[in-house]
Design a protein around this motif. Sequence first.
Motif, PDB file in Angstrom:
ATOM      1  N   LEU A   1      27.860  43.648  41.946  1.00 21.54           N
ATOM      2  CA  LEU A   1      28.929  42.760  41.502  1.00 21.54           C
ATOM      3  C   LEU A   1      28.401  41.352  41.308  1.00 21.54           C
ATOM      4  O   LEU A   1      27.561  40.860  42.070  1.00 21.54           O
ATOM      5  CB  LEU A   1      30.063  42.727  42.530  1.00 21.54           C
ATOM      6  CG  LEU A   1      30.879  44.009  42.712  1.00 21.54           C
ATOM      7  CD1 LEU A   1      31.927  43.806  43.805  1.00 21.54           C
ATOM      8  CD2 LEU A   1      31.553  44.414  41.413  1.00 21.54           C
ATOM      9  N   THR A   2      28.904  40.697  40.287  1.00 18.62           N
ATOM     10  CA  THR A   2      28.583  39.284  40.079  1.00 18.62           C
ATOM     11  C   THR A   2      29.360  38.443  41.081  1.00 18.62           C
ATOM     12  O   THR A   2      30.370  38.882  41.655  1.00 18.62           O
ATOM     13  CB  THR A   2      28.939  38.849  38.646  1.00 18.62           C
ATOM     14  OG1 THR A   2      30.353  38.935  38.491  1.00 18.62           O
ATOM     15  CG2 THR A   2      28.217  39.724  37.616  1.00 18.62           C
ATOM     16  N   ASP A   3      28.895  37.232  41.275  1.00 15.19           N
ATOM     17  CA  ASP A   3      29.574  36.354  42.230  1.00 15.19           C
ATOM     18  C   ASP A   3      31.004  36.043  41.791  1.00 15.19           C
ATOM     19  O   ASP A   3      31.919  35.974  42.602  1.00 15.19           O
ATOM     20  CB  ASP A   3      28.778  35.046  42.385  1.00 15.19           C
ATOM     21  CG  ASP A   3      27.433  35.268  43.055  1.00 15.19           C
ATOM     22  OD1 ASP A   3      27.304  36.333  43.726  1.00 15.19           O
ATOM     23  OD2 ASP A   3      26.554  34.400  42.930  1.00 15.19           O
TER      24      ASP A   3
ATOM     25  N   THR B   1      41.082  50.206  46.851  1.00 17.34           N
ATOM     26  CA  THR B   1      40.220  50.186  45.663  1.00 17.34           C
ATOM     27  C   THR B   1      39.398  48.902  45.603  1.00 17.34           C
ATOM     28  O   THR B   1      38.180  48.921  45.319  1.00 17.34           O
ATOM     29  CB  THR B   1      41.082  50.319  44.399  1.00 17.34           C
ATOM     30  OG1 THR B   1      41.810  51.550  44.457  1.00 17.34           O
ATOM     31  CG2 THR B   1      40.207  50.306  43.151  1.00 17.34           C
ATOM     32  N   ASN B   2      40.051  47.771  45.856  1.00 17.58           N
ATOM     33  CA  ASN B   2      39.337  46.489  45.823  1.00 17.58           C
ATOM     34  C   ASN B   2      38.255  46.425  46.899  1.00 17.58           C
ATOM     35  O   ASN B   2      37.150  45.895  46.680  1.00 17.58           O
ATOM     36  CB  ASN B   2      40.302  45.332  45.978  1.00 17.58           C
ATOM     37  CG  ASN B   2      41.154  45.127  44.739  1.00 17.58           C
ATOM     38  OD1 ASN B   2      40.786  45.549  43.638  1.00 17.58           O
ATOM     39  ND2 ASN B   2      42.303  44.479  44.889  1.00 17.58           N
ATOM     40  N   LEU B   3      38.589  46.961  48.091  1.00 14.73           N
ATOM     41  CA  LEU B   3      37.597  46.950  49.165  1.00 14.73           C
ATOM     42  C   LEU B   3      36.397  47.834  48.821  1.00 14.73           C
ATOM     43  O   LEU B   3      35.245  47.504  49.143  1.00 14.73           O
ATOM     44  CB  LEU B   3      38.245  47.410  50.475  1.00 14.73           C
ATOM     45  CG  LEU B   3      39.238  46.434  51.107  1.00 14.73           C
ATOM     46  CD1 LEU B   3      39.918  47.067  52.319  1.00 14.73           C
ATOM     47  CD2 LEU B   3      38.527  45.144  51.525  1.00 14.73           C
TER      48      LEU B   3
ATOM     49  N   ALA C   1      34.291  37.061  43.894  1.00 11.47           N
ATOM     50  CA  ALA C   1      35.262  36.046  44.324  1.00 11.47           C
ATOM     51  C   ALA C   1      36.668  36.422  43.876  1.00 11.47           C
ATOM     52  O   ALA C   1      37.652  36.264  44.615  1.00 11.47           O
ATOM     53  CB  ALA C   1      34.856  34.674  43.786  1.00 11.47           C
ATOM     54  N   ASP C   2      36.772  36.955  42.630  1.00 10.92           N
ATOM     55  CA  ASP C   2      38.096  37.369  42.132  1.00 10.92           C
ATOM     56  C   ASP C   2      38.660  38.517  42.968  1.00 10.92           C
ATOM     57  O   ASP C   2      39.856  38.542  43.306  1.00 10.92           O
ATOM     58  CB  ASP C   2      38.003  37.795  40.667  1.00 10.92           C
ATOM     59  CG  ASP C   2      37.735  36.614  39.740  1.00 10.92           C
ATOM     60  OD1 ASP C   2      37.997  35.463  40.183  1.00 10.92           O
ATOM     61  OD2 ASP C   2      37.292  36.854  38.599  1.00 10.92           O
ATOM     62  N   LEU C   3      37.798  39.481  43.314  1.00 14.13           N
ATOM     63  CA  LEU C   3      38.259  40.604  44.126  1.00 14.13           C
ATOM     64  C   LEU C   3      38.681  40.152  45.527  1.00 14.13           C
ATOM     65  O   LEU C   3      39.687  40.619  46.080  1.00 14.13           O
ATOM     66  CB  LEU C   3      37.152  41.660  44.221  1.00 14.13           C
ATOM     67  CG  LEU C   3      36.887  42.477  42.961  1.00 14.13           C
ATOM     68  CD1 LEU C   3      35.665  43.384  43.164  1.00 14.13           C
ATOM     69  CD2 LEU C   3      38.113  43.303  42.593  1.00 14.13           C
TER      70      LEU C   3
ATOM     71  N   ARG D   1      43.040  38.967  49.374  1.00 13.86           N
ATOM     72  CA  ARG D   1      43.833  38.045  50.198  1.00 13.86           C
ATOM     73  C   ARG D   1      45.291  38.028  49.737  1.00 13.86           C
ATOM     74  O   ARG D   1      46.213  38.013  50.565  1.00 13.86           O
ATOM     75  CB  ARG D   1      43.218  36.653  50.140  1.00 13.86           C
ATOM     76  CG  ARG D   1      41.960  36.505  50.990  1.00 13.86           C
ATOM     77  CD  ARG D   1      41.580  35.040  51.138  1.00 13.86           C
ATOM     78  NE  ARG D   1      41.115  34.477  49.870  1.00 13.86           N
ATOM     79  CZ  ARG D   1      39.847  34.484  49.464  1.00 13.86           C
ATOM     80  NH1 ARG D   1      38.920  35.014  50.240  1.00 13.86           N
ATOM     81  NH2 ARG D   1      39.512  33.957  48.311  1.00 13.86           N
ATOM     82  N   ARG D   2      45.508  38.003  48.402  1.00 13.07           N
ATOM     83  CA  ARG D   2      46.878  38.016  47.895  1.00 13.07           C
ATOM     84  C   ARG D   2      47.611  39.290  48.308  1.00 13.07           C
ATOM     85  O   ARG D   2      48.794  39.257  48.696  1.00 13.07           O
ATOM     86  CB  ARG D   2      46.874  37.880  46.370  1.00 13.07           C
ATOM     87  CG  ARG D   2      46.530  36.482  45.867  1.00 13.07           C
ATOM     88  CD  ARG D   2      46.902  36.340  44.406  1.00 13.07           C
ATOM     89  NE  ARG D   2      46.201  37.334  43.580  1.00 13.07           N
ATOM     90  CZ  ARG D   2      45.013  37.146  43.023  1.00 13.07           C
ATOM     91  NH1 ARG D   2      44.365  36.001  43.234  1.00 13.07           N
ATOM     92  NH2 ARG D   2      44.464  38.076  42.293  1.00 13.07           N
TER      93      ARG D   2
END
Length: 448
Positions: free
Chosen positions: A248-250, A238-240, A254-256, A261-262
């Motif tokens: 998307l905003t920067d 989903t995130n990908l 960055a949060d996604l 990574r987590r």
Amino acid sequence: MTIALVMAVVIVAFTSLIYLFTSSEMKDQLDQSLQSESTRVTRLVEAKTDWTASGYCEVVGSPACSKVIGSKDAPGDNGKDLPVTDAALGVAAGTHRPFYANTTVNGAGVRMLVTPLSEDRALLTGLPTAPVDTAIARLAIILVGFAVVGVFIAGIGGYLSARHGLRPVRSLTETAERVAATRNAGHRIGVEGTDELGRLAAAMNTMLAELESAQNAQRQLVADASHELRTPLTSLRTNLELLERADLTDTLRADLQAGVRRQMVGMGALVEDLIELARGEEHIAADDVEMQSLLRHCLERAAQNRPGITYRLASPAKAHDDGPEAAEPLCLVSGDAPRLARLINNLLDNAGKFSPPGETVTVTATTHGQEMEITVQDRGPGFAGEELGMVFERFYRSATARGLPGSGLGLAIAKQTVLAHGGTIEAANTGVGAAVTVHLPLAAASTP
């Protein structure tokens, strides 16, 4: 069948010995009777009584026949009386020893004894052999019949014994064929008796039980892994997919990316835990591991990973000292150093995870006889009463831990490692937190 063959050989040998012994005894008795008759007639002849030797042996009509010859008589055998041989003439002349001989008179077998008399004479005494020959032939028939019946019974007994004795082998073969055909290790062999075949069947059942347990563990591991990987994989996908959007905003991007990574780190840790869990049935390397050094190393690692938690190693006498302290005895455990390190790291990580910032995780290492006891105690909320029996199960996570990182495999791996090293593990509440205690057998080189 080997037993039956041995029994048959014994029966044949036994009947043969009986035949040889009995026939020899009967022939000896015939010779003794012949000797007695010869002695009786010799006394009559030497006493010069009114005695006339029979010229013809009526074998059937009289029990014995006799004949006196002189050393000057001519040898001959007319088939109707005892034959005069050169050897018999030699006995009369004193140049030959007395002897026994088998001959035929009137077509019947006769046992003859030649003994010397005075005045260059010799006495020929004969007894018919028909009674002895008949008795020996009759004995031979009886013994042959006995041997045939005995061998037949031995063969039947051997066959039945082999059939009964090989029943576990047949059952073993059938069970092995069923397992190979169905790949189902749940089949068992009926164990009968405590002999070698019974022990073989019992060993086969034990092997099948271990195989079935391994198959069940493998299926459970695959099912659990599939279940645990499904959620993070779905979230990662989903995130990908969101990252592919151009609007998307920067900050959101960055949060996604940080979330991806987590999730990848978490999935990597989960895969490592699954690999460690799958190694549970592997052979443990038998190396002597110095546990005090291993504990200090693991404590340093835990302190680096969780700087907000204080980790300390204490002996019972120095439980209130600050900083790591090594116990005095040399504590060697026979096992696999990397797996033992993973065991301690899991326990320290689990304790640090549930300890509030600024609190202390205390590790106590003591020895009792030929056993080492390691206790990891935290100052967290402890285990809920109903959770104590489930904390070592795979993928189990308490209600308070579901918001924390982890796979729920740490304590399961710890228990598996301890059992593989021949030890025990238990969890308890101390009133100020939770404690997990491990008991491991010491190696022979350890000092008390």
